[in-house]
Design a protein around this motif. Sequence first.
Motif, short mmCIF file in Angstrom:
data_model
loop_
_atom_site.label_atom_id
_atom_site.label_comp_id
_atom_site.label_asym_id
_atom_site.label_seq_id
_atom_site.Cartn_x
_atom_site.Cartn_y
_atom_site.Cartn_z
N VAL A 136 31.35 21.77 14.25
CA VAL A 136 32.04 20.72 15.00
C VAL A 136 32.63 19.73 14.01
CG1 VAL A 136 31.79 18.87 16.70
CG2 VAL A 136 30.49 21.00 16.96
N VAL A 137 33.96 19.55 14.07
CA VAL A 137 34.67 18.68 13.14
C VAL A 137 35.27 17.53 13.93
CG1 VAL A 137 36.41 18.53 11.32
CG2 VAL A 137 35.20 20.69 11.72
N CYS A 138 35.08 16.30 13.43
CA CYS A 138 35.59 15.10 14.08
C CYS A 138 36.68 14.48 13.21
CB CYS A 138 34.47 14.08 14.28
SG CYS A 138 33.05 14.71 15.20
N PHE A 198 35.31 14.48 9.28
CA PHE A 198 33.93 14.76 8.86
C PHE A 198 33.30 15.74 9.83
CE2 PHE A 198 33.95 11.16 11.71
CZ PHE A 198 32.92 11.42 12.60
N PRO A 199 32.33 16.53 9.32
CA PRO A 199 31.57 17.41 10.22
C PRO A 199 30.52 16.59 10.97
CG PRO A 199 30.84 17.71 7.98
CD PRO A 199 31.99 16.76 7.91
N LEU A 200 30.32 16.92 12.23
CA LEU A 200 29.38 16.15 13.04
C LEU A 200 27.96 16.31 12.55
CD1 LEU A 200 29.08 14.35 15.55
CD2 LEU A 200 28.83 16.44 16.91
N SER A 201 27.65 17.46 11.99
CA SER A 201 26.29 17.69 11.52
C SER A 201 25.99 16.96 10.22
CB SER A 201 26.05 19.20 11.33
OG SER A 201 27.00 19.73 10.41
N ASN A 202 27.01 16.54 9.48
CA ASN A 202 26.82 15.85 8.20
C ASN A 202 27.93 14.81 8.03
OD1 ASN A 202 25.98 15.07 5.68
ND2 ASN A 202 26.58 16.98 4.65
N PRO A 203 27.82 13.67 8.72
CA PRO A 203 28.90 12.67 8.65
C PRO A 203 29.14 12.10 7.26
CG PRO A 203 27.35 12.20 10.43
CD PRO A 203 26.73 13.26 9.59
N GLY A 204 28.15 12.19 6.39
CA GLY A 204 28.33 11.66 5.04
C GLY A 204 29.36 12.43 4.24
N GLU A 205 29.55 13.71 4.53
CA GLU A 205 30.53 14.52 3.82
C GLU A 205 31.89 14.35 4.51
OE1 GLU A 205 30.25 16.19 1.07
OE2 GLU A 205 28.16 15.61 0.84
N ARG A 206 32.51 13.22 4.32
CA ARG A 206 33.75 12.92 5.02
C ARG A 206 34.91 12.78 4.05
NH1 ARG A 206 30.24 8.58 5.53
NH2 ARG A 206 30.83 6.64 4.45
N VAL A 237 38.54 17.39 -2.42
CA VAL A 237 37.27 17.01 -1.81
C VAL A 237 36.14 17.26 -2.77
CG1 VAL A 237 35.78 17.40 0.16
CG2 VAL A 237 38.24 17.57 0.43
N SER A 238 35.29 16.26 -2.94
CA SER A 238 34.10 16.41 -3.76
C SER A 238 32.88 16.45 -2.87
CB SER A 238 34.00 15.25 -4.75
OG SER A 238 33.89 14.03 -4.04
N GLU A 239 31.70 16.47 -3.45
CA GLU A 239 30.48 16.53 -2.67
C GLU A 239 30.30 15.29 -1.84
OE1 GLU A 239 27.23 17.31 -5.18
OE2 GLU A 239 27.95 19.26 -5.83
N SER A 240 30.72 14.14 -2.34
CA SER A 240 30.57 12.90 -1.58
C SER A 240 31.88 12.13 -1.65
CB SER A 240 29.43 12.04 -2.13
OG SER A 240 29.39 10.79 -1.46
N ALA A 241 32.48 11.93 -0.51
CA ALA A 241 33.75 11.21 -0.48
C ALA A 241 33.56 9.75 -0.85
CB ALA A 241 34.38 11.33 0.90
N ASP A 242 32.35 9.24 -0.71
CA ASP A 242 32.10 7.84 -1.06
C ASP A 242 32.06 7.66 -2.57
OD1 ASP A 242 32.01 7.09 1.56
OD2 ASP A 242 29.83 7.38 1.73
N ASP A 243 31.46 8.63 -3.32
CA ASP A 243 31.31 8.51 -4.75
C ASP A 243 32.63 8.79 -5.48
OD1 ASP A 243 28.70 7.97 -4.24
OD2 ASP A 243 28.04 10.05 -4.57
N HIS A 244 33.43 9.71 -4.94
CA HIS A 244 34.68 10.09 -5.60
C HIS A 244 35.83 9.93 -4.60
CE1 HIS A 244 32.28 11.78 -8.86
NE2 HIS A 244 31.52 12.29 -7.92
N PRO A 245 36.53 8.83 -4.66
CA PRO A 245 37.65 8.65 -3.74
C PRO A 245 38.63 9.79 -3.84
CG PRO A 245 37.17 6.61 -4.92
CD PRO A 245 36.35 7.67 -5.56
#
Length: 1149
Positions: free
Chosen positions: A408-410, A422-430, A542-550
């Motif tokens: 599920v993708v939002c 972001f995926p609904l199951s893992n919102p942090g990976e956005r 896309v990196s592992e964390s969109a917050d750490d690597h814009p």
Amino acid sequence: MQCESVSLLSPITALQFVGDYLLSGEGASVNLYALNSTNGNSRKLSCSVLRNYCVHGIKPRWATHAQANGPLLAVFGGKGLIVLELNTCDKEPKLQEMGQLRELHDWIWDLQWLKGDSESAMYVGLALGHNSVVLCDYKAGRTLCEVHCDEKCILYSACFVGHSWAELVLIAGTVFNQLVLWRMEGPSNEDGRVKTERRISGHSGVIFSINYMEKNGILASASDDRSIRIWKVGNLRQDLKGGDGGADSVQCLLQLYGHQSRVWSVRLLEDHVISVGEDSACIVWSYNGNIVNTFRGHKGRSVRALAVNEDKGWVVTGGADSGIRLWKIQENKPEDMTVTQLKFGDTEKMGTPKALTLVDPSLILVMTDAGSIYSHRLDCGRWKFILEDPSYRSYSLLAVTRLLNGCVVCAIGNITGHVKIFPLSNPGERVENQVHQGKVHSLGWASREGQSPDRGNLFSSGADGVMIWREVTCEGDQVTSVVEKSRYLLPLCRHRWHTSVAFLPKQRFLVCGDRRGSLLLYSCAERDQDEGLGAASPDVAVSESADDHPAEQIPEGKLPAKTAGRQGCREPVSALSGLHGRLGVTSVLCHGGFVYSTGRDGCYRQLKAEDGRLRLLRSQRACKGMDWVERLLATPEGNLLVLGFHSANLVLWNVKTNEQVLSVPCGGGHRSWSYSLSPSNELFTYIKSGHIFVCQRNSRDSSQTVIKECVHGRELTCVRFVERLEVSNDGPISVLATSSEDTTVNILAVYESSGHVSKLTTIGDHISSVRTMAVARSRGPNSGDVRCGSSAVLFTAGGRAELECCRLLLGGGDGQAPVSCQVEHLVSHRLAEDWDHMKNRHRMLKMDPETRYMSIVVVDDGTDSGAASSSSWHFLAAACSDGAVRLFLIDESQKKIQLLAESFYHQRCVLKLQTFTYQPATRRRRVFLCSAATDGRIAFWDISRTIERPTVANILLESAHRPWELGTPRLVFEAHQCGVNGLHLRPLDDGRYLLASGGDDNAVRLWVISVRAVGGDDGVTSGGGSSGVRCADGDGAGVSLRVVEGPCVESAHAAHVTGVRILSRGLLASVSIDQRLTHWRLSDCGLHFLRSKHCQVADVSELESWEGAGPGRHLLALCGHGLQILKSQQTEPDCLLLQKSTAEAGNLK
């Protein structure tokens, strides 16, 4: 001369359950339907049993040892009675007549099987129309006795109680609005009439139906006063003990008002009361007086026939629309939907819900004005926090999709042009980036055929009018890539954003609907396959964390150079501007090879994408009052459900069954809402006043089953033959068009061998009744399309001076239907529209808006059809109620109708038109028009010069064209004493034509028309002739027109003649409202009667004929209160009429 019926579509007048079979009375025929058939509810057989009477009742006899094969069925109607045996022992059921048709001296209202001295006896009691009862021994063919009631009156209904003559009681509904009870063995007065035992008064109208339940001692009556009354009468088999007429022993338990018109029939069940009425509704009542259920699905004004199988909970209704429907009586209300308000917790902390969507039937996603997203599981009632972003607080859009791999993708968009994925199951990976300048106006997902299961397509629009397509890849709990595939430039308008997108299957195009109401076709080929566009490039790494690597280092408030401008944006390859009006397109669906669009104009439209362009086929409305159509849902059976808003209610409408499936009062569509339909669950959730409501019900089978398709809800006005196809192993199929007062046109397929009739499609473009039709071969750009078997142009006209033109594309269907029909609407025209564009209209008398087209005919234009200028032209002549004969020019390619010429010569209503063409050997073709009016006169017009003027080609280019004068007719003569309702013309030989007419004076007349060239093209013809010859003196036309009066039958019918057809050079058919189809033999000695056949269609309005399979075989269709197809076989050779010269035959009569 042989003539027999092929098929009949008439009002259903009787229904009866017998085991797993349903018997219906249609006209004089009894039809048998198998309800438990593996192939559906199919008709097994049809048997015509009552000759000239309509079946009004079918009464089975209870089982006895003498009935070895099956039950006996007493079929009655009018004054006729016959007994049939239903044999169900063989593989195929059979109906066998047990005797001859018995005719009585009065109408039969009810019948009761009575016990006899042996099991083989067939004793029946018959309630007659003047309040008498006959005891009849059907097997012996004699009447044993007849008794009369002392209440001398006409009955409107009757009901028997008892199974022997000694205990037999009749409950009669009289013309005096009373129920009269009397016994066959009751006391008599001095005149020998049986005294009335009870009189029950209370209704203010006549009583149409009576039903008695002996177990509970209650009686139900349905009346003209729109009410049903339930009476407590006790055991009617017992003699009344004392009392004055029994008035005190009768108690009115209930008065039920719910029908909007007269109530035709009522049935008492153990727990319910069932009624049907003139409002086409079937209502289920409780004994508390409440309406438990209301079944609507029939068209038109009336449902008269009703049958109930209480053991299975079935109700079957038969309507005046020829349809039969089976309904399931539900213990609870059909709308047993639970409405729940969800508790959203601390609103100050969580915010107010602003947007929601259904992920699946058990999961809701909600976005608040605090920039937070929450999920709610309906199965456990638990809320879950997903994410929060203050930048999405003031404005946000939410779109969710479930990929084929289950992920599920939002996607959410905000006012600054940012889109977060972001995926609904893992919102942090956005993944988030700014894709538009200004706010994101629209955001949505679209699926594409053949795409990888881990990929989805996201479309977004901004304030700059650019729609961006990005392909999102999600594997597991991560969005692994977001790739921009293409950019599309939307047309310039005030609200410049898309509202829906759909990919065309097996084509490199996508269809887009925008807020302006336009439909746009774009190329979606890869950039390296599309000229002018480079390769696709990813928006982000896309990196592992969109917050750490814009994702991208972009200065705040600015866009990359490639998005700042509109270079490289694809423009639409095809556009239909403003198709759905200024309120916009709501959805686009690709289904069955067609494109369907919906809008807030209340319409859904069918289109075809061919050769890189969109072509509009037709526009339709679901139901009256649904002004907002949100989207179409395709069922597994291939049906379409229309989802929209009717005032403040969400409505789900079934197009095929014409039934409202769902109605939820939600406050209207101006709110965030979501709907989901699955095989096990139906869910609708919406936001109202800041609260979240969930409406849920378990999906189940439809409350109704269509046993027989409906045709028209009102009387038929016209029938036309379209095409004869050889596409089925079952034999040839004739395609017919029928029109009706219900404003619709149906295209029907008639299987000539079996008589089965199936409805291919319905056209509902008219705003008033459809009076007349005409068919022509298509000359448009798609007329030679090899993908369709045949193409024809159908012209329909009627009330409000409205003329419609559409193209019919006939071809092979699927396995269930051998033939299919697609409709492409070409153009519409109303005379009032011409008035608005006329110059100096203040000097002219305005056209009456109530003008009605009475007859139309396609005119041979006399031009070279291969010429480019006229290859798509049609000339159409119309007979009008305002006394005018009008000539129209229709151009298929430009989709335009232009009024060419008109004449008010008749000064009274013109009823019929015919046309013929004369081609001299060395001169130009001459086109003539024949018109007939209510004064009985027939006029002949030479319209050759009118339609061959060089200026005709320039008329379509003019913004306003004042109609030419059609001139005066070449010849006028009196054919009938009053109106001419039937007119048909057939060529005989070179320059001679046979004209047949039928009128209100009950006469059928023949005329021989002779046309010959005289002098030069500019010469003057000379007139003259012997007695009976009417000659047109020339007016510089170069032709001589003579009409010779031929044979005539003054009293051909007992009533007005409404249709005539010249089947061959020696055979004529005529039809009248006396319900007789008569064949006449044409010879030099006159018209000779061959055969007259009773028709099952009342008030016949039109007769149509076409050639059948084999020499001398003709098929005829007549319409009125129904449609009947007959076939005739000519056994004698033609006798050429008037083989002598015209002058020698001048005194023939």
